[in-house]
Scaffold this motif. Sequence first.
Motif, mmCIF file in Angstrom:
data_model
loop_
_atom_site.group_PDB
_atom_site.id
_atom_site.type_symbol
_atom_site.label_atom_id
_atom_site.label_comp_id
_atom_site.label_asym_id
_atom_site.label_seq_id
_atom_site.Cartn_x
_atom_site.Cartn_y
_atom_site.Cartn_z
ATOM 1 N N TYR A 116 0.834 -1.199 0.000
ATOM 2 C CA TYR A 116 0.000 0.000 0.000
ATOM 3 C C TYR A 116 0.872 1.253 0.000
ATOM 4 N N ASP A 130 -5.720 3.328 -6.088
ATOM 5 C CA ASP A 130 -5.834 4.784 -6.151
ATOM 6 C C ASP A 130 -5.532 5.372 -4.777
ATOM 7 N N ASP A 131 -4.285 5.209 -4.308
ATOM 8 C CA ASP A 131 -3.896 5.741 -3.024
ATOM 9 C C ASP A 131 -2.654 6.607 -3.186
ATOM 10 N N ALA A 132 -2.267 7.258 -2.121
ATOM 11 C CA ALA A 132 -1.080 8.119 -2.170
ATOM 12 C C ALA A 132 0.169 7.269 -2.329
ATOM 13 N N ASP A 180 -15.224 19.632 -3.643
ATOM 14 C CA ASP A 180 -13.793 19.525 -3.380
ATOM 15 C C ASP A 180 -13.031 20.692 -4.006
ATOM 16 N N GLU A 217 -1.527 15.395 -5.312
ATOM 17 C CA GLU A 217 -2.681 14.500 -5.310
ATOM 18 C C GLU A 217 -3.700 14.982 -4.281
ATOM 19 N N ARG A 218 -4.979 15.016 -4.683
ATOM 20 C CA ARG A 218 -6.034 15.462 -3.780
ATOM 21 C C ARG A 218 -6.201 14.511 -2.597
ATOM 22 N N GLU A 219 -5.886 13.221 -2.830
ATOM 23 C CA GLU A 219 -6.068 12.247 -1.760
ATOM 24 C C GLU A 219 -5.134 12.494 -0.591
ATOM 25 N N ASP A 220 -4.041 13.232 -0.832
ATOM 26 C CA ASP A 220 -3.066 13.479 0.221
ATOM 27 C C ASP A 220 -3.333 14.759 0.991
ATOM 28 N N ASN A 261 -9.114 15.833 3.826
ATOM 29 C CA ASN A 261 -9.769 14.526 3.756
ATOM 30 C C ASN A 261 -9.921 13.900 5.144
ATOM 31 N N GLU A 297 -13.511 14.383 8.569
ATOM 32 C CA GLU A 297 -13.991 13.241 9.340
ATOM 33 C C GLU A 297 -14.199 13.594 10.811
#
Length: 790
Positions: free
Chosen positions: A10, A18-20, A234, A280-283, A287, A291
Amino acid sequence: MPALSDTTVYFSVTNTLDDAKRDLDAPFSFLDYLKYADINDKENELLSYQNYLQAWEERTLTSLTNVNVDIKTQFLNFLSEINLLFFTNEEQRYFDNIDLNNDEQLTIAVPFFSSKIKEIAIYFKKKRNSITSNLEYIKKKGTEAGAVRFIKDQILDIYYGDDIPPGINPKERSPEDIINDIDISFERVYDTFNDYYDLSPEKSPTFYDTVSGDRADFFTSNTNTISSSFYLDDDQAIIDIINTRGVGLEEIPGLLVNYNEPDLTLVQPDQFIDYRNTGEREDLNFNLTKEIPVNYQGTDMYYISTGDAMDYVYETLFTSRYPHRNLLNINNPSTLTIIGDSFKNERSVGRFYKPSTRGVLKMECDFTSYFIPERFESNALYIIPNPSRYGSVEGVGGHARYSPLIFNSTFNRFKNLTSSFGRFLPEVDSKDQTFHSYNTPEQRLFQPNNIAPLVGIEKLTVPSHIYRESGDIFGNIFYLTNVTNTVNRNLDNFEPAEVPQERYTTLFETVSTDSRKETLAGIRRKDKSINVFNIINNTIKPIADEFGYVFSRFGYNNVLYNQLMSGKYQALDIFETVFFIKTPNYLIVDNIDYNDGAFSPAEYTAVVREYNREIIIGQGVKSISNISNPTRLGSDIFYIKLTSDPSVTSPTNIKFFQFEMFKYNKDTKKDTNLITNNSQNQSYFADNFTFNLNSNIVEITNIALAYNSKQNKFIAMTNFRDLNHASFFHILVFDITGDAFTVYDNYVVAPDNFTETINFYSPSTFINNFNAQGITSNPLQDLTYGTLRF
């Protein structure tokens, strides 16, 4: 072409997820690889790591000059970390002089590192096994007992272990000696600061009584802002992040402009998870930030977004994940990050004013909500708590969110006229949490005027004084009463006694003794009556009338049956439905049912034990005995019996007593003999319970049994009497584990101001030593001296 790794890693460029990607610049170290890799084959972790390096080389088109050298570097870093974290000072000084890059010196050091790694693994394995297998240890975590154990374990770790330097424990004291000399005590401290929940980020710390200290310095860590763009758009969330820091123009230094494009190159590195702008937006941090409200809000949040032409959107912003954990966070998702500094102990306020357990009471009623779109502001955004559950309330934070909705109470959750006196009470359903007063059958037996027809014992005429009051599980009350010669009311019409100075003048030289009060000892010894207040029949009757069917089972024993029906009782103890009824010669243990106002036996048979409290003239062949009061411990009820030497030929001044103990379980209705003459030899009682009191014991007056929960021991105190009524007290402290009976204290307290008595244990002894003569006249009472004359 080398094959790609079959193991999913991972956050790596080697996976297709689709991860960092966190290994863009360099491959993971071996330890990081073990953390991110999904490895099923634990025995081939090194081979799997080599495959990962080859796959990383293929994906990044970056050549590792020598994979083996890279692996060696990873292992050298690993050994350096072990040296830093787990070596003693002496070991660190030794290995600091070793060059691990030198193969010869590395060969010498590897065996020691191997041994050290094994020790570390064994240590953690033992700790894991002790924690996971010791349920008691787990339950005590967070308690005072758990803290005491933790502190003692930490102290022992200082003195004992393979890596402890010499001289730490010069006296070579054992762990038990060290622990026994340590006394740890705690003093409870109470946090009196209230503003922990529902804190508004718009308010300053002083609004919540926070002026100084960590609570003030880091106050913003306790508050969290709900940003609608985090959940709805976003692109807008990224634009807001960019504009929060500001965007400047190189041509005009110092001028900040609003930027309206979600360009990640303008986002600062600290807005990313690893403080590195990966593009990257995921990072992005938001996000995770979005939560926080989801996890800490006590209700779902809604939003109303308006446009230019009175158009609007009314939808759910997010759904609370754990509303039951955060009931007080109605308007804002506060987090308990920094505690307050307002603490008080019991000594500072006095132990009498010990803080009580506090709770939260929420009052609610049905209401409706609506809004008028014409009153909306254009291009506005409103964020509000769930309007079906909360109106415009401030909550414990003292700051309500502005809501354009209008709330009206329906007033329809109250009972109607058919509920009579309860028509003003709220109507509730299974979802509501309600509070009720204690409800008893007496409260349900009311007349139309709302006055209960029940008559208490204080209103009834009873020819006795109430000695003891007991109740069963059904609500019936049993009065053990001391019968007197005069009829009295227990409370009403009671004429209080006047002070002696007003009652008697100096003209009186004598006081009448015809109504002398009974002594406490006399009241305890005499037979008493039992009256029963029947809760359904609303009557007070003698127990012989209420328990007629129960007592009829003992008709086979004329003495016992006559004592029960004639009202001769010594004691009464009730444990829910289990009755211990003691007459002058018998103890009955019975389980009783109660239906429609009638008592009946729940079991076919009852436990009956006979005893003989004292010796009387003509009774030379029967030992004396008595039975204690019952003592409950959980579901078990314990009681003991003491019996004098069954042999009638031994001198009564020197006699031993036989000790018996019984246990009755109120759930199984079983009576068990724990200690009897069958389980212990007669020699055991003769060796441990022989008393030479220089006096003839003719009576076992009373046996009091109790249980000390602090010491986990029973204590029995027995009162013996001789012919002169001099008292001797026997104290016995013991415990029972299974069938093992252990005595801790066993002694007798005897008076020193009494006259020794002759042995009256048989009629012949009395006749041979004294002359008997009949009384020819009626005795007269001398009122002056209070004596009887013949």
